[in-house]
Design a protein around this motif. Structure first.
Motif, PDB file in Angstrom:
ATOM      1  N   ALA A  53      67.947  84.378  19.241  1.00 38.31           N
ATOM      2  CA  ALA A  53      66.617  84.261  19.867  1.00 38.31           C
ATOM      3  C   ALA A  53      66.748  84.205  21.389  1.00 38.31           C
ATOM      4  CB  ALA A  53      65.904  83.029  19.333  1.00 38.31           C
ATOM      5  N   MET A  54      67.724  83.453  21.882  1.00 40.72           N
ATOM      6  CA  MET A  54      67.917  83.353  23.333  1.00 40.72           C
ATOM      7  C   MET A  54      68.314  84.698  23.926  1.00 40.72           C
ATOM      8  SD  MET A  54      70.647  81.179  25.574  1.00 40.72           S
ATOM      9  CE  MET A  54      71.963  82.333  25.224  1.00 40.72           C
ATOM     10  N   PHE A  55      69.268  85.391  23.293  1.00 39.26           N
ATOM     11  CA  PHE A  55      69.690  86.694  23.804  1.00 39.26           C
ATOM     12  C   PHE A  55      68.542  87.702  23.763  1.00 39.26           C
ATOM     13  CE2 PHE A  55      74.179  85.432  22.416  1.00 39.26           C
ATOM     14  CZ  PHE A  55      74.536  85.045  23.700  1.00 39.26           C
ATOM     15  N   GLU A  56      67.728  87.643  22.732  1.00 40.31           N
ATOM     16  CA  GLU A  56      66.588  88.552  22.651  1.00 40.31           C
ATOM     17  C   GLU A  56      65.573  88.256  23.761  1.00 40.31           C
ATOM     18  OE1 GLU A  56      63.373  90.388  19.529  1.00 40.31           O
ATOM     19  OE2 GLU A  56      65.227  89.507  18.793  1.00 40.31           O
ATOM     20  N   GLU A  57      65.363  86.988  24.059  1.00 42.34           N
ATOM     21  CA  GLU A  57      64.466  86.616  25.156  1.00 42.34           C
ATOM     22  C   GLU A  57      64.988  87.176  26.484  1.00 42.34           C
ATOM     23  OE1 GLU A  57      63.258  82.544  27.483  1.00 42.34           O
ATOM     24  OE2 GLU A  57      63.560  82.419  25.318  1.00 42.34           O
ATOM     25  N   HIS A  58      66.291  87.070  26.701  1.00 39.41           N
ATOM     26  CA  HIS A  58      66.887  87.623  27.926  1.00 39.41           C
ATOM     27  C   HIS A  58      66.720  89.136  27.954  1.00 39.41           C
ATOM     28  CE1 HIS A  58      69.448  84.181  29.494  1.00 39.41           C
ATOM     29  NE2 HIS A  58      68.771  83.684  28.483  1.00 39.41           N
ATOM     30  N   TYR A  59      66.949  89.781  26.827  1.00 36.29           N
ATOM     31  CA  TYR A  59      66.810  91.234  26.735  1.00 36.29           C
ATOM     32  C   TYR A  59      65.388  91.666  27.111  1.00 36.29           C
ATOM     33  CZ  TYR A  59      66.331  95.850  24.682  1.00 36.29           C
ATOM     34  OH  TYR A  59      66.056  97.185  24.497  1.00 36.29           O
ATOM     35  N   ARG A  60      64.412  90.999  26.554  1.00 38.33           N
ATOM     36  CA  ARG A  60      63.015  91.358  26.847  1.00 38.33           C
ATOM     37  C   ARG A  60      62.687  91.135  28.323  1.00 38.33           C
ATOM     38  NH1 ARG A  60      60.428  88.626  21.567  1.00 38.33           N
ATOM     39  NH2 ARG A  60      60.888  90.317  20.119  1.00 38.33           N
ATOM     40  N   GLU A  61      63.120  90.019  28.866  1.00 37.34           N
ATOM     41  CA  GLU A  61      62.876  89.721  30.282  1.00 37.34           C
ATOM     42  C   GLU A  61      63.510  90.775  31.175  1.00 37.34           C
ATOM     43  OE1 GLU A  61      62.067  88.390  33.986  1.00 37.34           O
ATOM     44  OE2 GLU A  61      61.111  87.600  32.184  1.00 37.34           O
ATOM     45  N   MET A  62      64.738  91.163  30.862  1.00 34.18           N
ATOM     46  CA  MET A  62      65.427  92.151  31.681  1.00 34.18           C
ATOM     47  C   MET A  62      64.794  93.532  31.547  1.00 34.18           C
ATOM     48  SD  MET A  62      67.436  90.297  33.329  1.00 34.18           S
ATOM     49  CE  MET A  62      68.285  91.569  34.202  1.00 34.18           C
ATOM     50  N   ALA A  63      64.324  93.877  30.365  1.00 34.23           N
ATOM     51  CA  ALA A  63      63.644  95.166  30.186  1.00 34.23           C
ATOM     52  C   ALA A  63      62.387  95.214  31.046  1.00 34.23           C
ATOM     53  CB  ALA A  63      63.309  95.386  28.715  1.00 34.23           C
ATOM     54  N   GLU A  64      61.652  94.126  31.089  1.00 29.34           N
ATOM     55  CA  GLU A  64      60.458  94.056  31.935  1.00 29.34           C
ATOM     56  C   GLU A  64      60.841  94.124  33.411  1.00 29.34           C
ATOM     57  OE1 GLU A  64      57.028  90.809  32.786  1.00 29.34           O
ATOM     58  OE2 GLU A  64      57.453  91.224  30.668  1.00 29.34           O
ATOM     59  N   ALA A  65      61.933  93.463  33.769  1.00 28.11           N
ATOM     60  CA  ALA A  65      62.392  93.481  35.161  1.00 28.11           C
ATOM     61  C   ALA A  65      62.773  94.892  35.596  1.00 28.11           C
ATOM     62  CB  ALA A  65      63.575  92.530  35.337  1.00 28.11           C
ATOM     63  N   VAL A  66      63.442  95.625  34.714  1.00 28.41           N
ATOM     64  CA  VAL A  66      63.821  97.001  35.031  1.00 28.41           C
ATOM     65  C   VAL A  66      62.572  97.837  35.308  1.00 28.41           C
ATOM     66  CG1 VAL A  66      64.793  99.126  34.036  1.00 28.41           C
ATOM     67  CG2 VAL A  66      66.036  96.970  33.844  1.00 28.41           C
ATOM     68  N   ASP A  67      61.534  97.635  34.534  1.00 31.61           N
ATOM     69  CA  ASP A  67      60.282  98.357  34.744  1.00 31.61           C
ATOM     70  C   ASP A  67      59.660  97.986  36.090  1.00 31.61           C
ATOM     71  OD1 ASP A  67      58.254 100.179  33.772  1.00 31.61           O
ATOM     72  OD2 ASP A  67      56.972  98.411  33.553  1.00 31.61           O
ATOM     73  N   ASP A  68      59.636  96.704  36.410  1.00 35.33           N
ATOM     74  CA  ASP A  68      59.088  96.255  37.704  1.00 35.33           C
ATOM     75  C   ASP A  68      59.874  96.847  38.873  1.00 35.33           C
ATOM     76  OD1 ASP A  68      57.216  94.722  36.351  1.00 35.33           O
ATOM     77  OD2 ASP A  68      58.311  92.831  36.624  1.00 35.33           O
ATOM     78  N   ILE A  69      61.187  96.852  38.742  1.00 31.53           N
ATOM     79  CA  ILE A  69      62.039  97.393  39.815  1.00 31.53           C
ATOM     80  C   ILE A  69      61.829  98.899  39.950  1.00 31.53           C
ATOM     81  CG2 ILE A  69      64.442  97.797  40.502  1.00 31.53           C
ATOM     82  CD1 ILE A  69      64.999  94.993  39.130  1.00 31.53           C
TER      83      ILE A  69
END
Length: 109
Positions: free
Chosen positions: A11-27
């Protein structure tokens, strides 16, 4: 990953994955706002990344967490370097984006 902490860590790794995917989009959106083409393939992201892909098939959960922390710390350092560049050009939009990224990575670390 296997082991007694599988559910919590998954669950923690999936949360990080989702956050980073959103960050990549923002960047990517910020790169486009600056008039440049954003990387569009995973291969290109890997080429540009200072964090290299790991090929270990089986590592302990402790090592996974250790690598995750090191990755967050690397992103913090790189973000601070880029903020210095953005400051030279008075690029407040990029500074704001990077500041938010640093806050997330510091909190997560």
């Amino acid at each position: 990953m296997t082991g007694p902490k599988f559910q919590q860590l998954h669950a923690m790794f999936e949360e990080h994955y989702r956050e980073m995917a959103e960050a990549v989009d923002d960047i990517a959106e910020r790169i486009r706002a600056l008039g440049q083409k954003a990387p569009a393939t995973f291969k290109r992201f890997l080429e540009l990344s200072s964090i290299k892909e790991e090929n270990d098939e089986e590592i302990s959960s402790e090592e996974m967490i250790n690598r995750l922390v090191k990755g967050h710390e690397s992103i913090i350092r790189k973000s601070r370097e880029v903020i210095e560049i953005a400051n030279k050009y008075r690029d407040e939009g990029s500074i704001d984006l990077l500041t938010m990224r640093i806050k997330f990575h510091e909190k997560t670390t």
